[in-house]
Design an enzyme around this catalytic site. Sequence first.
Site, PDB file in Angstrom:
ATOM      1  N   HIS A  53      -9.831   1.219   4.455  1.00 28.04           N
ATOM      2  CA  HIS A  53      -8.561   1.424   5.166  1.00 28.04           C
ATOM      3  C   HIS A  53      -8.797   2.411   6.319  1.00 28.04           C
ATOM      4  O   HIS A  53      -9.568   3.362   6.174  1.00 28.04           O
ATOM      5  CB  HIS A  53      -7.496   1.963   4.201  1.00 28.04           C
ATOM      6  N   ASN A  77       0.877  -1.176   0.000  1.00 29.71           N
ATOM      7  CA  ASN A  77       0.000   0.000   0.000  1.00 29.71           C
ATOM      8  C   ASN A  77       0.909   1.220   0.000  1.00 29.71           C
ATOM      9  O   ASN A  77       1.500   1.551   1.020  1.00 29.71           O
ATOM     10  CB  ASN A  77      -0.902  -0.010   1.239  1.00 29.71           C
ATOM     11  N   SER A 103       2.689  -2.432  10.293  1.00 28.89           N
ATOM     12  CA  SER A 103       4.136  -2.447  10.505  1.00 28.89           C
ATOM     13  C   SER A 103       4.799  -3.791  10.190  1.00 28.89           C
ATOM     14  O   SER A 103       5.720  -4.213  10.881  1.00 28.89           O
ATOM     15  CB  SER A 103       4.481  -1.994  11.929  1.00 28.89           C
ATOM     16  N   GLY A 106       1.702   2.076  10.660  1.00 25.91           N
ATOM     17  CA  GLY A 106       2.652   3.178  10.537  1.00 25.91           C
ATOM     18  C   GLY A 106       3.285   3.581  11.853  1.00 25.91           C
ATOM     19  O   GLY A 106       3.923   4.625  11.959  1.00 25.91           O
ATOM     20  N   LYS A 165       0.075   4.210  -0.271  1.00 23.71           N
ATOM     21  CA  LYS A 165      -0.601   5.401   0.276  1.00 23.71           C
ATOM     22  C   LYS A 165      -0.384   6.583  -0.665  1.00 23.71           C
ATOM     23  O   LYS A 165      -0.306   6.394  -1.874  1.00 23.71           O
ATOM     24  CB  LYS A 165      -0.118   5.692   1.700  1.00 23.71           C
ATOM     25  N   GLU A 184      -6.204  -5.026  10.088  1.00 19.95           N
ATOM     26  CA  GLU A 184      -5.174  -4.032  10.364  1.00 19.95           C
ATOM     27  C   GLU A 184      -5.495  -3.321  11.677  1.00 19.95           C
ATOM     28  O   GLU A 184      -6.281  -2.361  11.691  1.00 19.95           O
ATOM     29  CB  GLU A 184      -5.136  -2.990   9.239  1.00 19.95           C
ATOM     30  N   GLU A 205      -7.151   4.813   7.398  1.00 17.87           N
ATOM     31  CA  GLU A 205      -6.896   6.236   7.094  1.00 17.87           C
ATOM     32  C   GLU A 205      -8.090   6.846   6.362  1.00 17.87           C
ATOM     33  O   GLU A 205      -8.388   8.023   6.531  1.00 17.87           O
ATOM     34  CB  GLU A 205      -5.594   6.366   6.287  1.00 17.87           C
TER      35      GLU A 205
HETATM   36  C1  PEP Z   1      -1.112   0.033   5.686  1.00 20.67           C
HETATM   37  O1  PEP Z   1      -0.955   1.085   5.108  1.00 20.67           O
HETATM   38  O2  PEP Z   1      -2.100  -0.662   5.418  1.00 20.67           O
HETATM   39  C2  PEP Z   1      -0.110  -0.390   6.673  1.00 20.67           C
HETATM   40  C3  PEP Z   1      -0.289  -1.528   7.297  1.00 20.67           C
HETATM   41  O3  PEP Z   1       0.964   0.435   6.873  1.00 20.67           O
HETATM   42  P1  PEP Z   1       2.350   0.062   7.630  1.00 20.67           P
HETATM   43  O4  PEP Z   1       2.804  -1.257   7.085  1.00 20.67           O
HETATM   44  O5  PEP Z   1       3.279   1.186   7.279  1.00 20.67           O
HETATM   45  O6  PEP Z   1       2.027  -0.024   9.087  1.00 20.67           O
END
Ligand code: PEP
Length: 253
Positions: free
Chosen positions: A94, A8, A212, A172, A10, A166, A96
């Site tokens: 997601h 992803n 992460s 993040g 982003k 998630e 975000e």
């Molecule tokens: C994501 O954007 O779905 C995500 C899990 O980000 P990260 O791996 O940076 O935590």
Amino acid sequence: MDLIVAGNWKMNMTLPEGREFLNDLKDYLSGKTIQSQLILGVPFIHLGESQGVKESGIYLAAQNCSQYSSGAYTGEVSAAQVESTGSEYVILGHSERRQYFGDSDHVINQKIREALSNNLRPIFCVGELLQERQNGNQENVVNLQLENGLNGISESEMEKIIIAYEPVWAIGTGETASPEQAEEMHASIRKRLGSLYTEDVAQKTPILYGGSVKPDNAKDIFGQPNVNGGLIGGASLKLDSYTELIRIAEELA
Ligand code: PEP
């Protein structure tokens, strides 16, 4: 089932940067037989590359689509428009999007329906906030997100759905759910899918972990029985770490 290594990006990567990454990834993959399914969630501007990368086994996903089909919705991109680029996937729900753009469970459900009507495969994200986990409420929160997001989705449509668990506190932040925490939630999601649909649907729906994931923790997470791969943010932005994640998934195949 084969593991899915989904990135992803982003809101990162200009058009030239994205092209360079995809070309380098194509070079890395050339001559290799890869079992894992490779998907990259990219900003809309990169979706035009979908056809060109497919032959290398790379599938591009949109990171959102509109809940509306077409018309006067300035700034929005429809599921049909995403599909017309040759992209086959769209990340929906997601955290975000939920947090900054007000995507409610109801809107996410509309977007999932719109995506399915346009032949896209939704990567449907669910996950609890830190406070909700601290209160021991994580499974109820995720179950409700699942029920609302999948409202009206038929058993046959479920063949197209990928779930991504998630935990919001792990996105993040550098903080990862332990492999045990991930496995526990993935098993709970599968159980819920079994009661919402059938045991067959529960077993066949891929459930990805996101939060992460990095080369140094991926093996333990991807190795859990109910984890079918990862949705990876930060570590999908660098070719080295993304290809290392592919290598780890291949080792486990
Ligand atoms: C994501 O954007 O779905 C995500 C899990 O980000 P990260 O791996 O940076 O935590």
